[in-house]
Write a protein that holds these residues in place. Structure first.
Motif, PDB file in Angstrom:
ATOM      1  N   PHE A  17     -64.578  27.715  22.862  1.00 53.39           N
ATOM      2  CA  PHE A  17     -62.961  27.386  23.531  1.00 53.39           C
ATOM      3  C   PHE A  17     -62.190  28.687  23.526  1.00 53.39           C
ATOM      4  N   GLN A  18     -60.812  28.429  24.158  1.00 56.14           N
ATOM      5  CA  GLN A  18     -59.921  29.638  24.381  1.00 56.14           C
ATOM      6  C   GLN A  18     -59.567  29.900  23.232  1.00 56.14           C
ATOM      7  N   LEU A  19     -59.403  31.142  22.933  1.00 55.98           N
ATOM      8  CA  LEU A  19     -58.367  31.598  21.879  1.00 55.98           C
ATOM      9  C   LEU A  19     -56.831  31.250  22.192  1.00 55.98           C
ATOM     10  N   THR A  20     -56.131  30.832  20.996  1.00 57.13           N
ATOM     11  CA  THR A  20     -54.953  30.855  21.148  1.00 57.13           C
ATOM     12  C   THR A  20     -54.424  32.259  21.296  1.00 57.13           C
TER      13      THR A  20
ATOM     14  N   GLN B 273     -54.104  33.846  17.964  1.00 61.66           N
ATOM     15  CA  GLN B 273     -55.331  34.428  17.217  1.00 61.66           C
ATOM     16  C   GLN B 273     -55.643  35.635  18.193  1.00 61.66           C
TER      17      GLN B 273
ATOM     18  N   GLU C 114     -51.560  27.609   9.424  1.00 65.84           N
ATOM     19  CA  GLU C 114     -51.604  26.166   8.894  1.00 65.84           C
ATOM     20  C   GLU C 114     -53.218  25.815   9.008  1.00 65.84           C
ATOM     21  N   VAL C 115     -53.397  24.750   8.274  1.00 65.37           N
ATOM     22  CA  VAL C 115     -54.625  24.324   8.296  1.00 65.37           C
ATOM     23  C   VAL C 115     -55.005  23.903   9.868  1.00 65.37           C
ATOM     24  N   GLY C 116     -56.080  24.519  10.155  1.00 63.30           N
ATOM     25  CA  GLY C 116     -56.600  24.120  11.733  1.00 63.30           C
ATOM     26  C   GLY C 116     -55.991  24.882  12.821  1.00 63.30           C
ATOM     27  N   SER C 117     -55.514  26.092  12.385  1.00 68.55           N
ATOM     28  CA  SER C 117     -54.864  27.061  13.169  1.00 68.55           C
ATOM     29  C   SER C 117     -55.947  28.158  13.653  1.00 68.55           C
ATOM     30  N   GLY C 118     -57.066  27.928  13.201  1.00 68.72           N
ATOM     31  CA  GLY C 118     -58.212  28.844  13.450  1.00 68.72           C
ATOM     32  C   GLY C 118     -58.392  30.027  12.897  1.00 68.72           C
ATOM     33  N   LYS C 119     -58.293  30.308  11.640  1.00 65.40           N
ATOM     34  CA  LYS C 119     -58.121  31.423  10.960  1.00 65.40           C
ATOM     35  C   LYS C 119     -59.876  32.047  10.992  1.00 65.40           C
ATOM     36  N   THR C 120     -60.392  31.211  10.642  1.00 64.18           N
ATOM     37  CA  THR C 120     -61.778  31.476  10.705  1.00 64.18           C
ATOM     38  C   THR C 120     -62.487  32.315  11.693  1.00 64.18           C
ATOM     39  N   VAL C 121     -62.229  31.983  12.927  1.00 65.66           N
ATOM     40  CA  VAL C 121     -62.392  32.889  14.162  1.00 65.66           C
ATOM     41  C   VAL C 121     -62.070  34.225  13.911  1.00 65.66           C
TER      42      VAL C 121
ATOM     43  N   PRO D  91     -54.324  25.133  18.003  1.00 64.27           N
ATOM     44  CA  PRO D  91     -55.238  25.151  19.242  1.00 64.27           C
ATOM     45  C   PRO D  91     -54.700  23.988  20.006  1.00 64.27           C
TER      46      PRO D  91
ATOM     47  N   ARG E 102     -57.499  16.556  13.969  1.00 64.03           N
ATOM     48  CA  ARG E 102     -58.251  17.710  14.398  1.00 64.03           C
ATOM     49  C   ARG E 102     -58.936  17.505  15.695  1.00 64.03           C
TER      50      ARG E 102
HETATM   51  P1  ADP Z   1     -58.504  26.977   9.517  1.00 67.58           P
HETATM   52  O1  ADP Z   1     -59.614  27.803   8.820  1.00 67.58           O
HETATM   53  O2  ADP Z   1     -57.392  27.883   9.976  1.00 67.58           O
HETATM   54  O3  ADP Z   1     -57.811  25.936   8.958  1.00 67.58           O
HETATM   55  P2  ADP Z   1     -60.538  26.642  11.297  1.00 67.58           P
HETATM   56  O4  ADP Z   1     -60.750  28.018  11.815  1.00 67.58           O
HETATM   57  O5  ADP Z   1     -61.480  26.089  10.250  1.00 67.58           O
HETATM   58  O6  ADP Z   1     -59.032  26.516  10.871  1.00 67.58           O
HETATM   59  O7  ADP Z   1     -60.348  25.892  12.799  1.00 67.58           O
HETATM   60  C1  ADP Z   1     -60.242  24.754  12.527  1.00 67.58           C
HETATM   61  C2  ADP Z   1     -61.255  24.127  13.901  1.00 67.58           C
HETATM   62  O8  ADP Z   1     -60.420  24.509  15.123  1.00 67.58           O
HETATM   63  C3  ADP Z   1     -62.497  24.539  13.901  1.00 67.58           C
HETATM   64  O9  ADP Z   1     -63.427  23.451  14.297  1.00 67.58           O
HETATM   65  C4  ADP Z   1     -62.570  25.636  15.009  1.00 67.58           C
HETATM   66  O10 ADP Z   1     -63.816  25.610  15.612  1.00 67.58           O
HETATM   67  C5  ADP Z   1     -61.314  25.014  15.968  1.00 67.58           C
HETATM   68  N1  ADP Z   1     -60.846  25.869  16.711  1.00 67.58           N
HETATM   69  C6  ADP Z   1     -60.358  27.265  16.187  1.00 67.58           C
HETATM   70  N2  ADP Z   1     -59.763  27.998  17.082  1.00 67.58           N
HETATM   71  C7  ADP Z   1     -59.700  27.274  18.218  1.00 67.58           C
HETATM   72  C8  ADP Z   1     -58.830  27.148  19.581  1.00 67.58           C
HETATM   73  N3  ADP Z   1     -58.639  28.535  20.107  1.00 67.58           N
HETATM   74  N4  ADP Z   1     -59.313  26.272  20.492  1.00 67.58           N
HETATM   75  C9  ADP Z   1     -60.018  24.951  20.009  1.00 67.58           C
HETATM   76  N5  ADP Z   1     -60.333  25.087  18.777  1.00 67.58           N
HETATM   77  C10 ADP Z   1     -60.236  25.899  17.922  1.00 67.58           C
END
Ligand code: ADP
Ligand code: MG
Length: 715
Positions: A261-264, A267, A291-298, A441, A606
């Protein structure tokens, strides 16, 4: 000018012991009041808390002047309790029941007609829980509340006696020294310290008292900010992290090609900032909020890859096994076929595997490790740990974070899904830099949230849930604890200031008792639904007391869609990522905290489908209403802060700069910002606080935060 008294403070005279005898001496000593100085610093309660009965707000500390209409005691069958006294009291705006705990003699002491000043808070059932009380004069006037100048009192010492003693040492105010530089005081229009203390004790003017309070609050906040900023400087100066400054190879390849996917924008911004900081040799200390789902893991993985491509190591520590496993799986998936060696280390890793992993960590053969507290055991050592990530950092204590830091003084990224309002961020995390992922995202949708009350609405809720299942979607049913554990009840009964009728499940979720009853609740609910409302659908059960293998199986079944409904405790609060899940039902939702519910709700919404969160609970609950109204986590965190007051949001496990004597947050937020700015300004010009203008401030800092607070280099 010549006739003005010349003030030459002799602070040593403040150390003189109070000359008291008998019960009074004992009582004062128990309050920690031994010297003249102690007495002058023992401030009366905040006058802003004076209220009428009509103006009381649930959960808020307040003081009221009332008259007793009737009073009666009742016994309580609980160990350690000496009964409850209930008084029906009134002022000119209304009446209420005031509850006194463990003081059966009050029935005789406060008969009908007695005028009282009460301090405490009103609970959701409109009972005023009294923390302090004294006989008062005029009912219903704030003058009455002040006339009794209710000091925090204790066994053998009444508030009135304290007032008399303070009056006796009034002239000793002239020995109080002024720690604030004149420039600061003038710029902020603050009275000097002696005048402020005098006004707090003796002034009849609410205006003067508030000016005095602000001055003392400012000083308190300034000292806290100085301590935090000095700690950060110290860390930056005396620890050295590996500078990761070589041109990117693996990390850029991964960013360009590896991501599905594209980074926000957020991010990308966070990644840029982090890249810069990793390039320096002073260790990064950054808090990544999102927030939950904001993509911190990346973002975290990017930082880890920067370490790996320099031949160094990276670690990610998570608070639970479930979460660590999830992260491990996610990282493996995100890495695709990049050849990076990675291991998982948790409490249930077998001895053989653990030993193998430890060996490879020591030699540097392993580049990345993901795990729980198991990572900070003494026998874990790294060849070169350059980046450490702490997920859900508020679940770890200071010592645990330090233990990870000690494994090689790495760059640190602390992550949290709990949005932390600025006031709290400044007081509690003032020594960390912050990055925020606000943008979700693309494609994420707002989650419709509704409160569900009563049997009919519950049936409708199950109907909605079944419709989703019918459409091929999946669902969560979340259960909190059913019964509060006994300790919790006791806390509420005996504690005074820190109690609020609601739940403390955020803190409590760590305790095994709670988890036990949660497990029971979830198991019972699972059985009930399987036979009743969700008969015929495929259900799975997940709670913290299951064996790791069973947990993994339940999660895997739900992730693969084999299970359609996951009945769970808050284990799913973090880390579970099933985009096909579109509906969540939360039982007894009022027992959760706002931020916890917000996190839970983040498990749905999600994927591409519209999602719903149904909160089963009382329709009048302020917290549930806030959730139904707002989807912005930061807004919710602010509301939470107002509802719970500073200090309770994150819980007592977080030690440190939490509570203040005079300052009160978030109300003093503006003052805090000014104190922060001044602290920065002062340290920029005088980093050791050694100049003549700041020497006294330096002394005050040592007094408040210990000698090490000022030391530039940690010993
Ligand atoms: P968090 O830990 O912040 O709650 P995650 O890093 O687990 O969030 O990401 C939540 C989901 O969103 C994962 O499935 C991840 O692969 C996906 N994701 C992360 N960044 C993006 C993005 N820029 N666009 C689309 N999906 C994304
Ligand atoms: Mg996460």
């Amino acid at each position: 000018m010549l006739t003005a008294p010349l003030r030459r403070p002799r602070p040593s005279r403040l150390q003189e012991p109070l000359k008291l005898e008998g019960k009074l001496a004992k009582g004062m000593a128990a309050l920690g009041l031994d010297t003249v100085g102690d007495l002058l610093e023992h401030l009366p309660r905040d006058q802003r808390e004076a209220r009428t009965i009509a103006a009381l707000r649930v959960g808020e500390q307040a003081t009221v002047a009332v008259e007793v209409r009737s009073i009666a005691g009742r016994s309580v069958h609980r160990r350690g309790m000496r009964g409850i006294v209930e008084a029906s009291v009134f002022d000119e705006t209304g009446s209420m029941i005031a509850t006194f705990f463990n003081q059966p003699w009050l029935v005789k002491r406060y008969p009908g007609g007695t005028r009282l000043v009460l301090h405490g808070s009103i609970d959701a059932r409109a009972r005023f829980r009294v923390a302090h009380h004294a006989v008062g004069s005029e009912v219903g006037s704030s003058a009455a509340v002040h006339a009794v100048a209710h000091y925090p009192a204790g066994e053998g010492v009444s508030s009135t006696q304290i007032l008399t003693l303070v009056r006796g040492v009034r002239e000793r105010l002239s020995d109080i020294v002024e720690p604030l530089a004149t420039g600061v005081r003038v710029a902020e229009s603050l009275p000097d310290r002696a005048a402020a203390l005098g006004a707090m004790h003796f002034s009849d003017s609410a205006h003067e008292r508030e000016a005095a309070r602000r001055r003392l609050a400012f000083e308190e906040l300034l000292l806290a900010q100085l301590a935090l900023l000095l700690r950060r400087r110290r860390h930056g100066e005396c620890s050295r992290a590996p500078a990761l400054a070589d041109p990117p190879t693996l990390s850029s390849r991964w960013l360009e090609r590896g991501l599905p996917f594209q980074l926000t924008g957020d991010q990308r911004g966070a990644i840029e900032t982090i890249a810069k900081e990793l390039g320096r040799s002073s260790p990064m200390q950054r808090l990544l909020m999102g927030e939950v789902g904001s993509g911190k893991t990346v973002v975290a993985l990017y930082a880890m890859l920067r370490a790996v491509e320099h031949g160094a190591q990276a670690a990610l520590m998570a608070p639970t096994e479930t979460l660590a496993e999830q992260h491990f799986a996610t990282l493996q998936r995100l890495m695709g076929d990049e050849p990076v060696t990675m291991a998982l280390l948790t409490g249930s890793t077998t001895t053989a595997r653990r030993e193998a992993a430890l060996g490879r960590l020591k030699t540097g053969e392993l580049s990345m490790v993901v795990g729980t507290h198991a990572l900070i055991e003494p026998d874990v050592s790294f060849r070169g740990l350059a980046v450490a990530i702490i997920d859900e950092q508020h679940r770890f204590g200071v010592r645990q974070r330090e233990a990870l830091d000690a494994k090689g003084s790495p760059h640190m990224l602390h992550m949290t899904a709990t949005p932390i309002p600025r006031t709290l961020a400044l007081t509690r995390y003032g020594d960390l830099d912050r990055s925020v992922l606000r943008e979700l995202p693309r494609g994420r949708q707002a989650i419709e949230t509704r409160i569900v009350s009563g049997e009919r609405e519950r049936e409708e809720a199950y109907q909605r849930l079944r419709e989703q299942l019918q459409a091929g979607r999946q669902a969560y049913v979340v259960c909190p604890l059913v019964e509060a554990p006994p300790e919790d009840v006791q806390d509420r009964v005996y504690g005074d200031s820190a109690t609020l009728g609601g739940s403390s499940s955020v803190e409590a979720s760590a305790s095994s008792t709670v988890d036990g009853s949660q497990a029971r609740a979830a198991t019972a609910e699972f059985e009930r639904l399987r036979r009743g409302a969700l008969a015929g659908w495929r259900l799975a059960l997940l709670h913290g007391q299951m064996r790791p293998r069973e947990k993994q199986e339940a999660m895997a079944a739900f992730a693969k869609g084999e299970a359609q409904v996951l009945v769970a405790t808050t284990v799913i609060e973090v880390g579970v990522d099933v985009p096909n899940a579109t509906i969540m039902l939360v039982e007894n939702a009022e027992r959760f905290g706002i931020s916890q519910l917000h996190q839970l709700r983040g498990r749905v919404g999600r994927g591409e489908h519209r999602s719903t969160c149904l909160l089963i609970g009382p329709p009048g609950s302020a917290r549930l209403k806030a959730l139904a109204r707002h989807s912005d986590g930061f807004r919710l965190a602010e509301i939470d802060l107002w509802l719970r007051k500073e200090g309770e949001l994150i819980g007592s496990r977080q030690s440190g700069m939490g509570r203040f004597k005079v300052a009160s947050l978030p109300e003093d937020a503006a003052l805090l910002e000014r104190a922060r700015a001044w602290a920065q300004e002062i340290l920029d010009h005088d980093p050791q606080l050694s100049g003549p203008a700041h020497a006294l401030l330096g002394n005050a800092l040592e007094l408040a935060y210990g000698e090490q607070a000022k030391r530039p280099i940690a010993a």
